[in-house]
Structures are given as structure tokens and as C-alpha cells.
Design an enzyme around this catalytic site. Structure first.
Site, PDB file in Angstrom:
ATOM      1  N   LYS A 106      47.940  33.831  40.131  1.00 52.24           N
ATOM      2  CA  LYS A 106      49.382  34.731  40.016  1.00 52.24           C
ATOM      3  C   LYS A 106      50.004  32.620  40.163  1.00 52.24           C
ATOM      4  O   LYS A 106      51.697  32.835  39.455  1.00 52.24           O
ATOM      5  CB  LYS A 106      50.358  35.345  40.866  1.00 52.24           C
ATOM      6  CG  LYS A 106      49.830  36.424  40.231  1.00 52.24           C
ATOM      7  CD  LYS A 106      50.110  38.031  41.096  1.00 52.24           C
ATOM      8  CE  LYS A 106      49.740  39.216  40.208  1.00 52.24           C
ATOM      9  NZ  LYS A 106      48.224  39.126  40.741  1.00 52.24           N
TER      10      LYS A 106
HETATM   11  C1  LIG Z   1      47.401  40.418  40.130  1.00 52.80           C
HETATM   12  C2  LIG Z   1      45.931  40.538  40.623  1.00 52.80           C
HETATM   13  C3  LIG Z   1      45.927  41.046  39.731  1.00 52.80           C
HETATM   14  C4  LIG Z   1      46.120  41.917  38.409  1.00 52.80           C
HETATM   15  O1  LIG Z   1      46.249  40.907  37.234  1.00 52.80           O
HETATM   16  P1  LIG Z   1      48.211  41.868  36.586  1.00 52.80           P
HETATM   17  O2  LIG Z   1      47.845  40.923  35.441  1.00 52.80           O
HETATM   18  O3  LIG Z   1      48.854  42.074  37.949  1.00 52.80           O
HETATM   19  O4  LIG Z   1      46.133  43.115  35.665  1.00 52.80           O
HETATM   20  C5  LIG Z   1      43.845  41.194  39.280  1.00 52.80           C
HETATM   21  N1  LIG Z   1      43.253  40.110  40.440  1.00 52.80           N
HETATM   22  C6  LIG Z   1      44.056  39.624  41.690  1.00 52.80           C
HETATM   23  C7  LIG Z   1      43.620  39.017  42.670  1.00 52.80           C
HETATM   24  C8  LIG Z   1      45.156  39.941  41.725  1.00 52.80           C
HETATM   25  O5  LIG Z   1      46.658  39.084  42.616  1.00 52.80           O
END
Ligand SMILES: *Cc1c(COP(=O)(O)O)cnc(C)c1O
Length: 432
Positions: A106
């Protein structure tokens, strides 16, 4: 390029407004008015377009009305200052998205959005404070805190489900201070998200502060995630890979997968995608023919995906005509015990340390039974194993070594508050 509200298509706004508002006034998500196509001659084997060029080409149509070319180049440079390696794991490749500052994927979206918002603020004469409000199931909080730290005239409020995130995740959002405030909510991630949505339609708040969301529902968080898929494609093309590419995406709120599907619709030749989830499997059931019916959220080891009513799924449905989606996307869900077994298996057989989300994506490829002569399976490893150390250590029966960046966090003093109702949150926001 304009962005429209999915529920009220005649409501159309600029990129800038979509970023600042987060959600449309009718509480629906913004969606680009059309899907731009990448120049096919830039995508074939003979093109020597760099990854940076490709990234620029993909993002430019979405932002051109509100950023200059130089501004976009600059934003991309500040966003992408770390590696996205493809690592061989048995028959597959792991795309490691966790080499950014908070060790999860993210970071890219959060930094891109912070840079855009910083630019918009510089240009506008502001009378009200901009407050970024975000709900997190774990990783978003740290990424937003790190991405927005020190951005002028922007205050950040992060809501997370009390006791439902890892220790490292909590440290990553509670140790920054300055313009970053982390609040533990008595409830689930869905409860946090509901409070955020309510705040956005609160008229009283709207007149007092400029409220912005930094969740993956924000177009500035969602769109830059295309970069992972562009990078994968670019790296594989450079290496002369001929097989069809199948990507397994560990999915919770479905923003990441939706960005991947978008690149495919823009012309990147991915063959198929796999939505891999934990037991919060609303979308998987839907893809297998059931109606879309969210159940109560269940806590799992892959807690960044503990989402039963993913916000971005509506965008995926908007991207495809009825029926088309199921040809390109299939879904599988996995339990905690399957996840632990997979982490142990991957370690024993390939000497690779996966964490729960990556292991679930790996399992998605296994379940799909690729034809590996013709198809290359890629799973996204979305976090560093240390962020989910308890699960990984349980699976591997050994202690993980902490990276230096985490050791440094432990020397800082965490600061957190708690609340349980929307009224409590509103009081916090009105205090700015
Ligand atoms: C946020 C997250 C996800 C999921 O991603 P989305 O875009 O919400 O589907 C998967 N793995 C990790 C480690 C995350 O932080």
C-alpha cells in the site's frame, strides 16, 4: 478525463475533485469516464519503452487535466523509489510488493495520493484544513501515515479495529505523531469503514473541514496500483518470456485486483486473473455463480483481507459487461490452516518465506492448475513476513529476524486513543 459517480453517472468531476472528495456525494465510488488504451506498438517485444515511460503513459490520461507532465513525472519518481522484484518460487514467480517504507504494497498508492494532494493544496488558497480520514484493516494505516507524514496543511486520522491488527502494524501508525493521529475503534474493519463513509456525508463536518479519504476507494490510491502490473509485464517482456501470464491477487477490499484488471482492459496482455481470498469469500462465491451476499466478517491470519463487503468490487463490475468478468477472473478461498500449511510447504520445498496473504495467492495458483508449459503463474506477495510474524513463526516453528526499520520503531513511543461511536469520531474531527 472526468470521473463519474457509479450510482449517479451524470455526476462528473475532475481528477482533483475525485481525489479531494474520496467518495462521490451520493456515497458511491468514482470511476473514470472511459478506459484509455495504451499504444500497442509500445507493448510489443520490439518496443524499447522504459518502465518509467510505460508508467507515465498509463497514468497520464487520468490526471492530465490537473497535473502537468513534469508534475506527474515528479510524483511517479517520488512514488517508485524502491524495487518490485520477481522471485522464482518453484514453478511460479512471486512479485514482491513489500520493499517500500512500511513493508507492504500500500506504500505506492499512499505516497502517490499524498504527493497529488500536496500539489493540489499548494495551488489552492485554502481557508479550511484538509483532514485525511482513513479506515484500515492493518496495512493501509502505516502506509498512509508514512506517505502523508509532514505534508503541509494536511492532518491524518487513521481508524483501526482495536486488537485486530498486528503489533508491527500498530507501531507503524502510532509512532509518527506530527500530523498523524491513530485511533483504535471497538469493532471490525467494516465498522471503521462505515464510520468513514458516514463522515463523508455529514453536512456539518463538510462546512467545518475539507475531509478526504485515503482508502483504496480514493482514485489516487487505486490507480497507481496499476504500476505493479505494468512493472511485471515490462520485466517479463524484457526477459523474453513467451508464456501467457496469469496473476493471482490476494484480495480483501479488491482495489489491487481492480487496478490489475484495469491494465488488462487498457491493453496489457494478461491472460487471466485469480482472486485469492481467506474465508471472507463473498466475491469468490459470486464468481462461482452465487448471488453477492456479504456475511459477517471473520477474523483470519491474513487480516488485511478480513473484508466481507469489498468496496472496490463495484468498480470491477463496472469495468466489465455482464458475463465477461467470469471469463477473465476466477476466485478461490482458503482457511487459516491451509494458509499455515502453505507457508510451511513453500519454505520446505523452495526455501522461500511467504506470509499469509502471499501464501493465499500462491494457493490460488495451485488450485487453478495452470498449464505451466503455456502459462506463467505469478502470485503477489503483498507484505514482508515480519508484518505477520506470529502466523509465519507458528507455521515455520522458528523466529524471524526483524529488519532494521522495525527495530527502530520499537525505540519510539506509541501514541493511540480509543473510541466506539460515530459521535466520538465526529467530535475528534470537529476539533481541527
Ligand atoms: C490491503 C492488503 C491486501 C488486500 O488488498 P486489496 O486491494 O484491499 O484487495 C492484501 N495483502 C496485504 C498485505 C494488504 O495489506
Amino acid at each position: 478525463m472526468k470521473f463519474y459517480s457509479i450510482s449517479t453517472p451524470k455526476h462528473q468531476v475532475s481528477f482533483r475533485t475525485a481525489v479531494i472528495e474520496g467518495l462521490a456525494p451520493d456515497r458511491s465510488l468514482y470511476f473514470p469516464k472511459y478506459i484509455p488504451k495504451l499504444d500497442p506498438s509500445h507493448l510489443d517485444n520490439t518496443s524499447n519503452r522504459s518502465f518509467e515511460d510505460l508508467a507515465f503513459d498509463a497514468l497520464w490520461p487520468f490526471v492530465e487535466a490537473d497535473l502537468s507532465r513534469n508534475e506527474l513525472v515528479d510524483v511517479l519518481e517520488k512514488t517508485l523509489h524502491f524495487d518490485l522484484p520477481l522471485v522464482t518460487v518453484g514453478e511460479y514467480l512471486s512479485l514482491e510488493l513489500y520493499h517500500g517504507p512500511t513493508l507492504a504494497f500500500k506504500d505506492i498508492g499512499a505516497r502517490f495520493m499524498a504527493e497529488c494532494l500536496g500539489l493540489f493544496n499548494q495551488k489552492a488558497q485554502k481557508t479550511k484544513k484538509t483532514v485525511v480520514l482513513v479506515a484500515t484493516s492493518g496495512d493501509t494505516g502505516g502506509a498512509v501515515a508514512s506517505g502523508f507524514l509532514g505534508v503541509e496543511n494536511v492532518e491524518v486520522v487513521i481508524l483501526y479495529p482495536n486488537g485486530k491488527i498486528s503489533e508491527v502494524q500498530e507501531l507503524q501508525m502510532t509512532t509518527f505523531h506530527e500530523n498523524i493521529r491513530a485511533i483504535a475503534v471497538d469493532g471490525s474493519f467494516d465498522d471503521c469503514q462505515r464510520m468513514v463513509k458516514q463522515a463523508f456525508v455529514d453536512v456539518e463536518l463538510k462546512s467545518a473541514i475539507d475531509l478526504t479519504s485515503a482508502n483504496s476507494i480514493n482514485v489516487a490510491r487505486w490507480l497507481p496500483q496499476m504500476l505493479y502490473y505494468l512493472k511485471t509485464f515490462h520485466q517479463l517482456r524484457e526477459s523474453g518470456e513467451q508464456r501467457d501470464i496469469v496473476v493471482s491477487v490476494p484480495s480483501g477490499n479488491f482495489g489491487n485486483l481492480c487496478a490489475g484488471l484495469l491494465t488488462q482492459q487498457m491493453g496489457i496482455p494478461f491472460k487471466r486473473f485469480i482472486a485469492s481470498t481467506n474465508v471472507n469469500d463473498t466475491v469468490v462465491r459470486y464468481l462461482n455463480g452465487a448471488d453477492y451476499i456479504p456475511k459477517a466478517t471473520i477474523g483470519t491470519l491474513a487480516n488485511a483481507m478480513d473484508v466481507s463487503d469489498p468496496s472496490n468490487f463495484i468498480r470491477i463490475q463496472t469495468l466489465f459487461r455482464e458475463g465477461e468478468l467470469r471469463k477473465l477472473l476466477c476466485g478461490y478461498s482458503f482457511t487459516d490452516s491451509q494458509t499455515l500449511e502453505a507457508i510451511a510447504y513453500i519454505d520446505q520445498h523452495y526455501g522461500y518465506c511467504a506470509e499469509p496473504h502471499g501464501a493465499i495467492a500462491y494457493l490460488g495458483l495451485e488450485r487453478d492448475q495452470l498449464n505451466t508449459e503455456k502459462e506463467l503463474g505469478i502470485f503477489l506477495e503483498t507484505a514482508h513476513p515480519i508484518k505477520f510474524a506470529a502466523a509465519v513463526e507458528q507455521a515455520l516453528n522458528r523466529t524471524l529476524e526483524e529488519p532494521e526499520s522495525i527495530k527502530a520503531l520499537r525505540l519510539k513511543t506509541p501514541e493511540t486513543e480509543q473510541l466506539s461511536t460515530y459521535e466520538d469520531l465526529k467530535a475528534v474531527l470537529l476539533s481541527y
